[in-house]
Design a protein around this motif. Structure first.
Motif, short mmCIF file in Angstrom:
data_model
loop_
_atom_site.label_atom_id
_atom_site.label_comp_id
_atom_site.label_asym_id
_atom_site.label_seq_id
_atom_site.Cartn_x
_atom_site.Cartn_y
_atom_site.Cartn_z
N GLU A 230 -2.52 -6.68 -1.08
CA GLU A 230 -2.49 -5.33 -1.84
C GLU A 230 -2.69 -5.31 -3.38
O GLU A 230 -3.45 -4.63 -4.01
CB GLU A 230 -1.29 -4.82 -1.43
N ASP A 231 -1.99 -6.33 -4.06
CA ASP A 231 -1.85 -6.34 -5.50
C ASP A 231 -3.26 -6.84 -6.04
O ASP A 231 -3.89 -6.09 -7.02
CB ASP A 231 -1.04 -7.17 -5.95
N GLY A 232 -3.96 -7.64 -5.27
CA GLY A 232 -5.25 -8.49 -5.64
C GLY A 232 -6.15 -7.32 -5.37
O GLY A 232 -7.26 -7.32 -6.15
N ALA A 233 -6.27 -6.34 -4.23
CA ALA A 233 -6.93 -5.29 -4.09
C ALA A 233 -6.93 -4.34 -5.32
O ALA A 233 -8.13 -3.75 -5.86
CB ALA A 233 -6.83 -4.44 -2.83
N LEU A 235 -6.03 -5.04 -8.32
CA LEU A 235 -6.75 -5.51 -9.48
C LEU A 235 -8.38 -5.53 -9.46
O LEU A 235 -9.21 -5.37 -10.36
CB LEU A 235 -6.35 -7.22 -9.43
N LEU A 236 -8.77 -5.68 -8.12
CA LEU A 236 -10.45 -5.60 -7.91
C LEU A 236 -10.74 -4.25 -8.46
O LEU A 236 -11.58 -4.37 -9.33
CB LEU A 236 -10.71 -5.98 -6.35
N GLN A 237 -9.98 -3.37 -8.02
CA GLN A 237 -10.45 -1.92 -8.24
C GLN A 237 -10.24 -1.68 -9.86
O GLN A 237 -11.23 -0.79 -10.41
CB GLN A 237 -9.51 -0.87 -7.56
N ASP A 238 -9.43 -2.27 -10.52
CA ASP A 238 -8.96 -1.89 -11.77
C ASP A 238 -10.31 -2.72 -12.68
O ASP A 238 -10.95 -2.13 -13.62
CB ASP A 238 -7.76 -2.77 -12.44
N ALA A 239 -10.63 -3.92 -12.18
CA ALA A 239 -11.74 -4.56 -12.89
C ALA A 239 -13.09 -4.08 -12.64
O ALA A 239 -13.94 -4.17 -13.57
CB ALA A 239 -11.63 -6.17 -12.45
N ALA A 240 -13.27 -3.33 -11.44
CA ALA A 240 -14.65 -2.77 -11.20
C ALA A 240 -14.66 -1.28 -11.83
O ALA A 240 -15.70 -0.78 -11.66
CB ALA A 240 -14.76 -2.73 -9.70
N GLY A 241 -13.37 -1.03 -12.45
CA GLY A 241 -13.51 0.38 -13.06
C GLY A 241 -13.50 1.51 -11.95
O GLY A 241 -13.83 2.64 -12.59
N ILE A 242 -12.73 1.31 -11.07
CA ILE A 242 -12.70 2.32 -10.01
C ILE A 242 -11.39 2.98 -10.02
O ILE A 242 -10.65 2.31 -9.87
CB ILE A 242 -12.96 1.67 -8.51
N GLU A 243 -11.45 4.22 -9.83
CA GLU A 243 -10.23 5.20 -10.03
C GLU A 243 -9.97 5.61 -8.71
O GLU A 243 -10.96 5.99 -7.88
CB GLU A 243 -10.35 6.08 -11.20
N ASP A 247 -1.90 5.30 -5.52
CA ASP A 247 -2.04 3.70 -5.34
C ASP A 247 -2.99 3.46 -4.23
O ASP A 247 -2.69 2.40 -3.33
CB ASP A 247 -0.70 3.01 -5.17
N ALA A 248 -3.75 4.30 -3.95
CA ALA A 248 -4.51 4.12 -2.68
C ALA A 248 -5.49 2.89 -2.86
O ALA A 248 -6.11 2.43 -3.87
CB ALA A 248 -5.69 5.36 -2.66
N VAL A 249 -5.75 2.20 -1.93
CA VAL A 249 -6.51 0.87 -1.91
C VAL A 249 -7.43 0.95 -0.89
O VAL A 249 -7.47 1.43 0.31
CB VAL A 249 -5.35 -0.39 -1.38
N ASP A 250 -9.06 0.67 -1.40
CA ASP A 250 -9.90 0.61 -0.82
C ASP A 250 -9.73 -0.51 0.32
O ASP A 250 -9.60 -1.69 0.13
CB ASP A 250 -11.29 0.47 -1.51
N PRO A 251 -10.26 -0.19 1.75
CA PRO A 251 -9.76 -1.46 2.82
C PRO A 251 -11.00 -2.54 2.51
O PRO A 251 -10.37 -3.53 2.75
CB PRO A 251 -10.28 -0.66 3.90
#
Length: 744
Positions: A230-233, A235-243, A247-251
């Motif tokens: 979950e935290d890794g997801a 971090l991925l979204q933050d690094a990709a600049g995706i808002e 705290d929604a997470v893209d599957p």
């Protein structure tokens, strides 16, 4: 090395006219404020020959604004230690790229928020940095310059001055992968270096090395592990600049985070790739497809083309972990590189590898520098890999296991692509030597269990390895498959032999003697499954090939005849089965000898034919002699010995000898439960036989309870009849029905 490394285009600097301060945003939206309105104190130049302090950068490395994820508990513990200011030393250790520097930066931001002086020391700057920090906290620059010329004096002087500073302070020593720099030429544990007893402040060290013997008992060690999915997801979204909302997470981000094993540096690289290449890699799902298909690699520079080369070099996973191996090699442990590659091949999906299976003689083939004592060299290499966080080493009553993080394994194997054939051959040779020879030897089942997943991984991971390693690998897989069958896992055994057969046929052909062994094993499992026609066709084809290769008296030939006899017996053609068995027995006695395991197996089955034919006295004599010979040559706890003891109990039950049947069945039940466990199909059959013996002896109520419990246990277990003994369980049900129908 900072993780993740800076991206200059995204660092924001703000200057205020009021105090001429610069606020550097380094992450999480928190700013470290460095007051630059007054010059830093400097040591006087002094007369010629006087030591002076050199300018050294003591500021925290800049980092993009980003949340620090998954480290709340550790940061709370470190923040509490900072508040106590009791001189504690904390070591954040783990493999390169796991997020050690990011945690230290977050702590530095926390210190800045509270107005606590915080300093950052980089590799090579320890001595100069410690003296300069003492000066910045109020010590006399001239005294610092004078102390510098004598290393022992300078360390004592700095310790005294820092301990005299009122209130908290923080020193971060980043990337301390050469602990001797902090230890004054020795390990810090010796107590003669810079990490002396502080009375105030706090020191945080980031290092790949997590050996307490290096840091000493006074240091508090914190293993920094990869992030959860979950935290890794996030971090991925933050690094990709995706808002995202809340705290929604893209599957797909969650799936990619799992694919990258939660390694922060890998997640950051992947997110930045998506951010920088919206056409080539528009989504998390697409990047995962590229990685799985081998079309993208985190080794080969996935950063944008305009990223400075120096930054790109520091951000590549292969170079991060290669630096650990280079450091170990420079300290006289060059064996770590080939050893890590072999471990990655054996346990690439985080499968624990028993340390005891490593053979220095095999590893010597990969590196000529294992020296005159290769076992000691392996020990040193394993310790070095563990201390640098590249492997996990766990001790238990069963021994030591070694685990390579999946992403480290993947990157290691990619980096050794030019030696992949050598590494694969060494891994297969290691496995082949470790797999016990007899799958029915229950004393070795624990070893079989630990090697099953390793074997499956090697079978899955290679489409077309060279012929020689294939023969070794598939021979090992054959033994593991029959271990699985012995434990009742027929489906697992079939899957393993299918893959082994595919590899063997591609490598050496369908008629090669080795492939024939695998084909024979698959036919045997088909008999166990009840697919008699398919098994018979395959046995006949194998028999023709073996007679052409070897003649009639070769062990492989009469083993196939034995298989055909089993099919005839299953079909009820006992006369033909007996004829085939006697033919096989003549050859086996001549070639193998009367006490060979294969000969005893044929003799056992001939006694079985006698029992099924109603010749109970002959069956009793046959089973009794086989049981004695098996116990003498194989041991009492061998599966085949217990099988023959079971048959002796069944003979007694069939002829109506209640006392003997009860005694024998109770002994077999106790042995099978002890050796293979109460839920093993063989143990369930022995339970039913004992219950029938109870009924024969007149204990009908107890027999009724045992049969009911047996049938309930059978229903709880999947496919309990897969060992081909469905008939016996049906008899047990019939026995229960007879007990129910009997008059009171």
């Amino acid at each position: 090395m900072p993780e993740p490394a800076p991206e200059p285009a995204r660092i924001r600097q703000h200057t205020t006219a009021r105090d001429s301060a610069t606020a550097n945003t380094v992450g999480d939206g928190v700013q470290i404020v460095i007051n630059r309105s007054a010059p830093e104190p400097k040591a006087p130049a002094g007369p010629p020959g006087t030591a002076v302090l050199q300018a050294v950068d003591l500021e925290s490395p800049l980092q993009r604004a980003r949340r620090v994820l998954g480290r709340d508990a550790l940061l709370a513990e470190l923040s509490a230690a900072l508040d106590r200011a009791d001189g504690s030393v904390h070591v954040l250790h783990g493999f390169g790229g796991c997020g050690k520097t990011t945690i230290a930066q977050a702590l530095a931001r926390h210190a800045a928020d509270r107005g606590v002086p915080a300093f950052w020391i980089r590799p090579g700057d320890v001595a100069e940095g410690m003296l300069t920090i003492a000066v910045r906290l109020g010590a006399d620059p001239a005294q610092a310059a004078a102390a510098k010329s004598d290393p022992h004096r300078s360390r004592r002087w700095a310790a005294q001055r820092l301990s005299a500073v009122p209130g908290p302070w923080l020193i971060v020593v980043d990337n301390a992968d050469d602990p001797a720099e902090l230890g004054g030429g020795a390990d810090p544990a010796e107590g003669t270096g810079w990490l002396t007893s502080w009375r105030t402040g706090m020191v945080v060290i980031t290092s790949r090395i997590g050996d307490r013997r290096v840091w000493g008992s006074g240091a508090q060690l914190h293993r920094v592990r990869p992030l959860g999915t979950e935290d890794g997801a996030h971090l991925l979204q933050d690094a990709a600049g995706i808002e995202t909302a809340g705290d929604a997470v893209d599957p797909d981000a969650r799936a990619l985070a799992g694919r990258l094993s939660g390694v922060p540096l890998a997640l950051d690289l992947a997110g930045r790739m998506i951010d920088a290449a919206p056409f080539t890699v528009p989504t998390f799902a697409r990047l995962r497809e590229l990685l799985d298909g081998g079309e993208a690699t985190l080794l080969d520079g996935i950063l944008p083309a305009d990223t400075p080369a120096e930054t790109a070099d520091r951000r590549m996973l292969g170079r991060v972990w290669e630096s650990s191996l280079s450091a170990l090699a420079s300290r006289g442990v060059p064996q770590t590189r080939p050893l890590l590659a072999v471990l990655a091949r054996l346990g690439g999906s985080a499968v624990p590898v028993p340390a005891e299976i490593l053979d220095p003689a095999v590893l010597q083939c990969l590196a000529s520098d294992f020296g005159p004592e290769p076992a000691r060299a392996v020990d040193r290499a394993l310790t070095g890999l563990r201390d640098h966080g590249l492997i996990d080493m766990r001790r238990s009553p069963d021994g030591v296991t070694l685990t390579v993080h999946p992403l480290i394994a993947e990157v290691t194997l990619a980096a050794n692509g030019d030696r992949s054939a050598e590494i694969l051959a060494a891994a297969i040779a290691t496995l082949a030597a470790a797999v016990p020879p007899d799958p029915a030897d229950t004393s070795r089942w624990k070893r079989f269990q630990t090697l099953t997943e390793i074997t499956s991984g090697l079978l899955r991971g290679h489409a077309d390895p060279p012929a020689e390693p294939v023969i070794s690998l598939t021979a090992a897989a054959w033994r593991v498959a029959f271990y699985l069958d012995s434990t009742g896992d027929l489906a697992g055994a079939e899957a393993m032999l299918r893959r082994a057969l595919e590899l063997s046929e591609r490598a050496v052909g369908t008629q090669d003697p080795h492939t024939l062994v695998i084909r024979h094993g698959a036919a045997h499992l088909a008999v166990r499954r009840g697919e008699l026609d398919r098994a018979e066709r395959e046995y006949l084809a194998i028999l023709a090939a073996r007679e052409s290769l070897y003649g009639e008296d070769h062990p492989d030939t009469f083993i196939t005849v034995h298989g055909l006899a089993a099919i005839a017996a299953r079909r009820g053609d006992l006369d033909h089965a007996g004829e085939l068995l006697r033919r096989a027995l003549t050859a086996a006695r001549h070639v193998l000898g009367p006490d060979a395991q294969g000969t005893l197996s044929i003799r056992h089955d001939l006694a079985w034919i006698e029992r099924k034919s109603g010749r109970l006295e002959a069956a009793e004599r046959g089973f009794a002699t086989v049981a004695a010979d098996r116990e003498r040559t194989l041991g009492a706890d061998h599966l085949e010995t217990m099988d023959t003891r079971y048959e002796l109990a069944l003979v007694a039950l069939t002829r109506g000898d209640a006392d003997t049947a009860l005694r024998r069945s109770e002994s077999v039940l106790a042995a099978r439960r002890r050796v293979v466990g109460p839920d093993h199909p063989a143990a369930l059959l022995a339970w039913g036989l004992w219950a029938e013996s109870l009924a024969l002896s007149g204990e009908t109520e107890r027999a009724d309870r045992e049969l009911r419990a047996l049938l309930a246990a059978q229903e709880r277990l999947p496919d309990v009849d897969r060992d081909g003994r469905r008939h016996r369980l049906r008899l047990f049900r019939d026995g229960l029905d007879r007990l129910r129908a009997a008059p009171d």
